[in-house]
Scaffold this motif. Structure first.
Motif, mmCIF file in Angstrom:
data_model
loop_
_atom_site.group_PDB
_atom_site.id
_atom_site.type_symbol
_atom_site.label_atom_id
_atom_site.label_comp_id
_atom_site.label_asym_id
_atom_site.label_seq_id
_atom_site.Cartn_x
_atom_site.Cartn_y
_atom_site.Cartn_z
ATOM 1 N N ASN A 141 -26.495 21.057 -0.126
ATOM 2 C CA ASN A 141 -27.096 21.441 -0.756
ATOM 3 C C ASN A 141 -27.357 23.673 -1.110
ATOM 4 O O ASN A 141 -28.242 24.638 -1.840
ATOM 5 C CB ASN A 141 -28.823 21.984 0.110
ATOM 6 N N GLY A 142 -25.694 23.683 -0.940
ATOM 7 C CA GLY A 142 -25.382 25.288 -1.416
ATOM 8 C C GLY A 142 -25.168 26.460 -0.422
ATOM 9 O O GLY A 142 -25.437 27.723 -0.291
ATOM 10 N N TYR A 143 -25.936 25.748 0.950
ATOM 11 C CA TYR A 143 -26.433 26.539 1.918
ATOM 12 C C TYR A 143 -25.525 27.072 2.571
ATOM 13 O O TYR A 143 -25.312 26.381 4.171
ATOM 14 C CB TYR A 143 -27.631 26.022 2.258
ATOM 15 N N ILE A 144 -24.433 27.967 2.103
ATOM 16 C CA ILE A 144 -22.924 27.868 3.411
ATOM 17 C C ILE A 144 -22.593 29.664 2.795
ATOM 18 O O ILE A 144 -22.938 29.645 1.613
ATOM 19 C CB ILE A 144 -22.612 26.969 2.590
ATOM 20 N N ASN A 145 -22.535 30.485 3.865
ATOM 21 C CA ASN A 145 -21.943 31.869 3.543
ATOM 22 C C ASN A 145 -20.723 31.526 3.416
ATOM 23 O O ASN A 145 -19.579 30.663 2.935
ATOM 24 C CB ASN A 145 -21.517 32.343 5.055
ATOM 25 N N GLU A 146 -20.113 32.873 2.542
ATOM 26 C CA GLU A 146 -18.753 33.191 1.847
ATOM 27 C C GLU A 146 -17.893 32.511 2.058
ATOM 28 O O GLU A 146 -16.717 31.838 1.447
ATOM 29 C CB GLU A 146 -18.650 34.203 1.195
ATOM 30 N N ALA A 147 -17.278 33.182 3.403
ATOM 31 C CA ALA A 147 -16.187 33.165 4.444
ATOM 32 C C ALA A 147 -15.607 31.180 4.021
ATOM 33 O O ALA A 147 -15.017 30.691 4.232
ATOM 34 C CB ALA A 147 -15.812 33.290 5.091
ATOM 35 N N PRO A 148 -16.912 30.776 4.890
ATOM 36 C CA PRO A 148 -16.800 29.116 5.027
ATOM 37 C C PRO A 148 -16.283 28.480 3.553
ATOM 38 O O PRO A 148 -15.987 27.392 4.090
ATOM 39 C CB PRO A 148 -17.325 28.310 6.225
ATOM 40 N N SER B 28 -38.747 23.164 1.952
ATOM 41 C CA SER B 28 -37.104 22.860 2.770
ATOM 42 C C SER B 28 -36.941 24.014 3.537
ATOM 43 O O SER B 28 -35.501 23.685 4.519
ATOM 44 C CB SER B 28 -35.588 23.348 1.444
ATOM 45 N N GLU B 29 -37.441 25.081 3.925
ATOM 46 C CA GLU B 29 -37.242 25.625 5.093
ATOM 47 C C GLU B 29 -36.154 27.151 5.033
ATOM 48 O O GLU B 29 -35.100 26.823 5.629
ATOM 49 C CB GLU B 29 -37.380 25.349 6.968
ATOM 50 N N GLY B 30 -35.539 27.195 3.569
ATOM 51 C CA GLY B 30 -34.319 27.852 3.391
ATOM 52 C C GLY B 30 -34.900 28.700 1.896
ATOM 53 O O GLY B 30 -35.773 29.272 2.170
ATOM 54 N N SER B 31 -33.922 29.300 1.693
ATOM 55 C CA SER B 31 -33.400 30.605 0.504
ATOM 56 C C SER B 31 -32.978 29.990 -0.639
ATOM 57 O O SER B 31 -31.967 29.063 -0.501
ATOM 58 C CB SER B 31 -33.124 31.376 1.470
ATOM 59 N N LEU B 32 -33.951 30.587 -1.796
ATOM 60 C CA LEU B 32 -32.700 30.186 -3.560
ATOM 61 C C LEU B 32 -31.584 31.067 -3.346
ATOM 62 O O LEU B 32 -30.642 29.883 -4.060
ATOM 63 C CB LEU B 32 -33.990 30.326 -4.192
ATOM 64 N N GLN B 33 -31.550 32.510 -2.995
ATOM 65 C CA GLN B 33 -30.567 33.180 -3.489
ATOM 66 C C GLN B 33 -29.072 33.202 -2.325
ATOM 67 O O GLN B 33 -28.247 32.570 -3.988
ATOM 68 C CB GLN B 33 -30.487 34.204 -3.663
ATOM 69 N N ASP C 247 -25.816 31.374 -4.994
ATOM 70 C CA ASP C 247 -24.455 32.681 -5.140
ATOM 71 C C ASP C 247 -23.548 31.595 -4.894
ATOM 72 O O ASP C 247 -22.660 31.504 -5.038
ATOM 73 C CB ASP C 247 -24.345 33.996 -3.544
ATOM 74 N N THR C 248 -23.451 30.451 -3.969
ATOM 75 C CA THR C 248 -22.359 29.200 -3.465
ATOM 76 C C THR C 248 -22.225 29.002 -5.075
ATOM 77 O O THR C 248 -20.907 29.133 -5.128
ATOM 78 C CB THR C 248 -23.313 27.933 -2.700
ATOM 79 N N LEU C 249 -22.894 28.672 -6.143
ATOM 80 C CA LEU C 249 -22.860 27.980 -7.723
ATOM 81 C C LEU C 249 -21.919 28.720 -8.576
ATOM 82 O O LEU C 249 -21.571 28.440 -8.490
ATOM 83 C CB LEU C 249 -24.497 27.413 -8.208
#
Length: 387
Positions: free
Chosen positions: A205-212, A239-244, A248-250
Motif C-alpha cells: 500500500n506504500g504506507y512506509i516512512n522514508e528511512a525504512p 482505509s484509515e490511512g492517508s494519500l500523501q 511520497d513512496t511512489l
C-alpha cells in the motif's frame, strides 16, 4: 462466507488456509536446514520475535514506531495499529519475523506485475497483520488478524531462498497483506535473494516512512503499489490511512530505480469519478513518468463492502481511455479475464507484444526488452538477474 460470519468462524477459516499452505511447504521440502533447527512446521500463535531498528524511545517505557506514517506511540505491553509490533520492556519488537501464515507459488502476473519476467513464478508469502483497515480487503482473514490468531510457519530467510529455488521461482514476493509491516523479515530475504540471483518484489500500500523504505530499496527490484484513490477523504473513509505518504513512496521508489507498477481498484461510487481518475493519471505522468504501468482492477464485493456491485466493465474501459488520453503508455484492465486491456502493446507501432488470457501468457513481440517490430525499448525487467 456470509455477513453473519463470527470472529471464531473466520479464525477457523484462517487456520484452514494455513493447513493448505502447510501441505504445499511439505512438497517444497522446506524442513530444517543442515545445522539449524528451523521450519519445523505449522504452529498457531507467536513463534519468533525480533528487535526492530525502527522506533524511538520516548521515556517512561513508551516508544514511538518509526516504520510507517501512523507513528504509533506505544506503552509497555501494548501494540501499534498493525498489531504485529509490541513494546516489550521499553523496546519495540516485530512479532512476525520469519513467521509467515501464507506461502504459495503464484504466477508473477497475479501480483500483478505485467512488466516483470512474464510467464515466470514467484514464491509468495505473508504474515498476519496490516497497517490499513481497507473496507474492501480481499485477504481480511489474515490482514486483520493478530499473529497469535493464525497458524504460522517458522520459515527463515535462507529457507525462503531454498523454497524459491526448489520451485524454480525467479522472484520472491511479499504480498497478500501489507508487507512493510514485516520490513525486517523482507529486507533480510531481499538481501539473500540479491546474492542468489532471485528478484525481490512486493505488492504494497506504500504506507512506509522514508528511512525504512530506503533500507528496503537497497535490495528491492520491483514494487506494485496500490494507489487506492486520489483524495485524502477516500483514504480516511475506506482505509484509515492517508494519500500523501503513498504519493511520497511512489516518488522515492522511482528515484531509487525500483521498477514500479500501480494498481487502482475501482469501486463503484467511491473512487470511479473520471475527473479524479484524470487527476491521478496526470500526477503519475508528471511525477513518475508516462511509462509507469497502471492497472485498473475490477472490484468484487468483499469484507465490509458486500453491498456494492462489481465494477462495470464500461467503467474500467473509460478509466483506461482517460489514462491514455492523459499520456500514460501502459494501461491495463484487471480482474476481467479475456479482456484486450490485459495485453501489452508497443506504444510506438501499436503491435501486440504480450498476450494475456488470465494467467495464460504469450510473449511474442519482445526480445531483450525491445519491441521486435520497431525496436522501441519497453520499460520493465525482462531478463532474470545473475547471481
Amino acid at each position: 462466507m456470509t455477513a453473519s460470519l463470527t470472529r471464531r468462524d473466520f479464525l477457523k477459516k484462517t487456520g484452514t488456509c494455513a493447513v493448505v499452505c502447510a501441505s504445499s511447504l511439505s512438497l517444497l521440502g522446506v524442513g530444517p536446514i543442515r545445522g539449524t533447527a528451523h521450519a519445523r512446521g505449522l504452529q498457531k500463535g507467536l513463534i519468533e520475535k525480533k528487535l526492530s531498528p525502527y522506533f524511538t524511545v520516548l521515556g517512561n517505557g513508551d516508544v514511538r514506531c518509526d516504520l510507517c506514517p501512523h507513528a504509533c506511540e506505544v506503552r509497555p505491553g501494548e501494540r501499534g495499529i498493525c498489531e504485529v509490533r509490541e513494546n516489550i520492556d521499553g523496546k519495540y519488537y516485530s512479532l512476525v519475523y520469519a513467521n509467515p501464515c501464507a506461502v504459495h507459488v503464484d504466477p508473477i502476473e497475479k501480483k500483478p506485475f505485467y512488466h516483470v519476467l512474464p510467464t515466470t513464478h514467484s514464491f509468495s508469502l505473508a504474515t498476519a497483520g496490516c497497517n490499513f483497515d481497507c473496507k474492501f480487503c480481499q485477504n481480511w482473514e489474515i490482514s486483520q488478524a493478530r499473529p497469535e490468531d493464525t497458524y504460522n510457519y517458522r520459515l527463515f530467510p535462507e529457507q525462503v531462498i531454498r523454497g524459491a529455488r526448489q520451485y524454480q521461482c525467479m522472484s520472491i514476493a511479499s504480498t497478500y497483506v501489507e508487507p512493510t509491516i514485516f520490513a525486517e523479515y523482507m529486507i533480510d530475504i531481499a538481501r539473500l535473494a540479491r546474492e542468489n540471483g532471485i528478484l525481490k518484489v512486493m505488492h504494497s500500500n506504500g504506507y512506509i516512512n522514508e528511512a525504512p523504505l530506503a533500507d528496503l530499496c537497497r535490495y528491492l527490484d520491483a514494487a506494485c503499489i496500490d494507489l487506492k484513490g486520489f483524495t485524502e477523504e477516500f483514504y480516511r473513509e475506506m482505509s484509515e490511512g492517508s494519500l500523501q505518504p503513498v504519493l511520497d513512496t511512489l516518488k522515492r521508489l522511482r528515484t531509487a530505480g525500483v521498477h514500479t507498477e500501480i494498481v487502482n481498484l475501482m469501486i463503484p461510487g467511491k473512487n470511479d469519478d473520471m475527473h479524479q481518475v484524470a487527476a491521478m493519471c496526470r500526477w503519475i505522468r508528471q511525477e513518475l513518468g508516462q511509462d509507469v504501468p497502471l492497472h485498473f482492477s475490477r472490484f468484487y464485493p468483499r469484507y465490509k463492502l458486500k453491498g456494492i456491485e462489481p465494477t462495470p466493465t464500461s467503467t474500467l474501459e473509460r478509466a483506461r481511455e482517460t489514462a491514455m488520453k492523459e499520456g500514460l503508455l501502459f494501461v491495463y484492465i484487471g480482474n476481467i479475464p479475456n479482456h484486450p486491456g490485459e495485453h501489452t502493446y508497443c506504444p510506438g507501432c501499436r503491435k501486440l507484444l504480450v498476450r494475456r488470457t488470465g494467467y495464460d501468457v504469450q510473449v511474442s513481440g519482445l526480445q531483450d526488452g525491445r519491441c521486435l517490430y520497431c525496436g522501441q525499448t519497453i520499460p520493465g525487467i525482462w531478463k532474470p538477474p545473475r547471481s
